[in-house]
Design an enzyme around this catalytic site. Structure first.
Site, short mmCIF file in Angstrom:
data_model
loop_
_atom_site.label_atom_id
_atom_site.label_comp_id
_atom_site.label_asym_id
_atom_site.label_seq_id
_atom_site.Cartn_x
_atom_site.Cartn_y
_atom_site.Cartn_z
N SER A 9 0.42 -0.77 0.15
CA SER A 9 0.01 -0.24 -0.40
C SER A 9 0.60 1.05 0.17
CB SER A 9 -0.83 0.12 0.96
OG SER A 9 -1.87 1.34 1.22
N HIS A 34 -1.30 -1.02 -4.21
CA HIS A 34 -2.45 -0.55 -3.70
C HIS A 34 -2.31 0.82 -3.23
CE1 HIS A 34 -5.85 -2.36 -0.88
NE2 HIS A 34 -5.81 -0.90 -0.16
N ASP A 36 -4.87 3.60 -1.34
CA ASP A 36 -5.98 4.06 -1.08
C ASP A 36 -5.71 5.11 -1.17
OD1 ASP A 36 -5.98 1.82 0.77
OD2 ASP A 36 -4.51 2.64 1.06
N MET A 38 -8.92 8.21 -0.59
CA MET A 38 -9.93 8.47 0.71
C MET A 38 -10.45 9.79 1.60
SD MET A 38 -7.64 7.35 4.27
CE MET A 38 -6.68 5.58 4.38
N HIS A 67 -8.26 0.80 -4.24
CA HIS A 67 -8.93 0.86 -3.30
C HIS A 67 -9.65 2.70 -3.03
CE1 HIS A 67 -9.36 -0.01 0.83
NE2 HIS A 67 -10.63 0.04 0.83
N MET A 69 -12.04 4.28 -1.28
CA MET A 69 -13.22 4.85 0.66
C MET A 69 -13.58 5.82 -0.46
SD MET A 69 -9.49 3.20 2.76
CE MET A 69 -8.63 3.33 1.55
N MET A 138 -11.71 -6.39 4.41
CA MET A 138 -11.09 -5.11 5.37
C MET A 138 -10.64 -5.78 6.74
SD MET A 138 -10.45 -2.44 3.88
CE MET A 138 -9.17 -1.58 5.20
N ASP A 176 -7.04 -6.33 3.69
CA ASP A 176 -6.06 -5.51 4.41
C ASP A 176 -6.13 -4.79 4.91
OD1 ASP A 176 -5.40 -2.51 3.85
OD2 ASP A 176 -7.51 -2.01 2.24
N GLY A 178 -3.39 -3.80 8.29
CA GLY A 178 -2.21 -4.69 9.67
C GLY A 178 -1.55 -6.03 8.97
#
Ligand code: DX5
Ligand code: ZN
Length: 223
Positions: A9, A34, A36, A38, A67, A69, A138, A176, A178
């Site tokens: 990511s 990846h 992200d 947002m 991804h 969000m 997630m 996705d 941790g």
């Protein structure tokens, strides 16, 4: 069994050095990247949008795994297609008309992804799975990198793997949040084949080695 793939990511990048860092992850075996996105509304954080996806995409030939969000992502599908996304994943919780959103991605010729937050059961996305190339489970509440992996999400991966087998579907199962050497094998044993990893790869000092270590752990190779 599907090949295990790594999608580092970019949220964990030092953006001033993103090109070099992403290349290091690729040398360590990453096949996807990846990204992200947002919006500060669907999740309580803002990251980056189309211009960043576009310039990062130009700097690498990794598969761009975007991804989203964001609320009502259907509004921005065309923009992310233009920015170079290869796969576009939207949240079931963010769409007024989930089917129309997925069909819009499909019509663009790009990979279709759907994602569920920790509190959303797999049953919410069953009606759409036949349209999907990727299902993203997630394993943290979306919004921030560096959170603790939720092992109690693993039954969702098992459910998705069993459903695919029973119905002749071949979507990728991605996790996705941790993901690290400590839990990568558990993810794979639960059915995931695409591991998203921020802090445990692009957040590390030696990015190439971190990618190698994570893939080895996922494949069950002794470290
Ligand atoms: C969180 C994002 C993740 C994040 C993962 O909302 O969707 O992709 O970058 O970061 P780590 O691997 O640090 O949890
Ligand atoms: Zn993500």
């Amino acid at each position: 069994m599907k090949k295990i793939k790594l999608s580092p990511s970019a949220l964990s990048c030092d953006f001033a050095n993103a090109g070099v860092q992403i290349q290091a992850a690729k040398e360590g075996g990453a096949e996807y990247l990846h990204l992200d996105v947002m919006d500060g509304i669907f999740v309580p954080n803002i990251s980056f949008g189309q211009p960043v996806v576009k310039s990062i995409g130009k700097s690498t030939d990794l598969v761009l795994d975007v991804h989203l969000m964001i609320t009502e992502p259907i509004r921005y599908i065309d923009d992310f297609v233009k920015a170079g996304a290869d796969i576009i994943t939207v949240h079931v919780e963010a769409c007024e008309d989930v089917r129309a959103t997925l069909e819009k991605i499909k019509a663009s010729g790009k990979g279709v992804g759907i994602s569920i937050k920790p509190k959303t059961p797999v049953s919410e996305i069953i009606p759409y799975l036949e349209l999907c190339d990727l299902v993203l489970v997630m394993t943290v509440e979306p919004g921030f990198g560096g959170q603790k992996f939720m092992a109690d999400m693993m039954p969702k991966c098992v459910e998705l793997r069993d459903y695919a087998q029973a119905h002749g579907l071949s979507y990728e199962i991605s996790v996705d949040g941790g993901v690290s050497v400590e839990n990568a094998r558990l993810c794979v044993e639960s059915g995931a084949n695409l591991l998203v990893a921020g802090s445990s790869v692009l957040g590390k000092e030696n990015i190439k080695q971190a990618a190698i270590d994570l893939l080895n752990a996922a494949n069950g190779v002794e470290l």
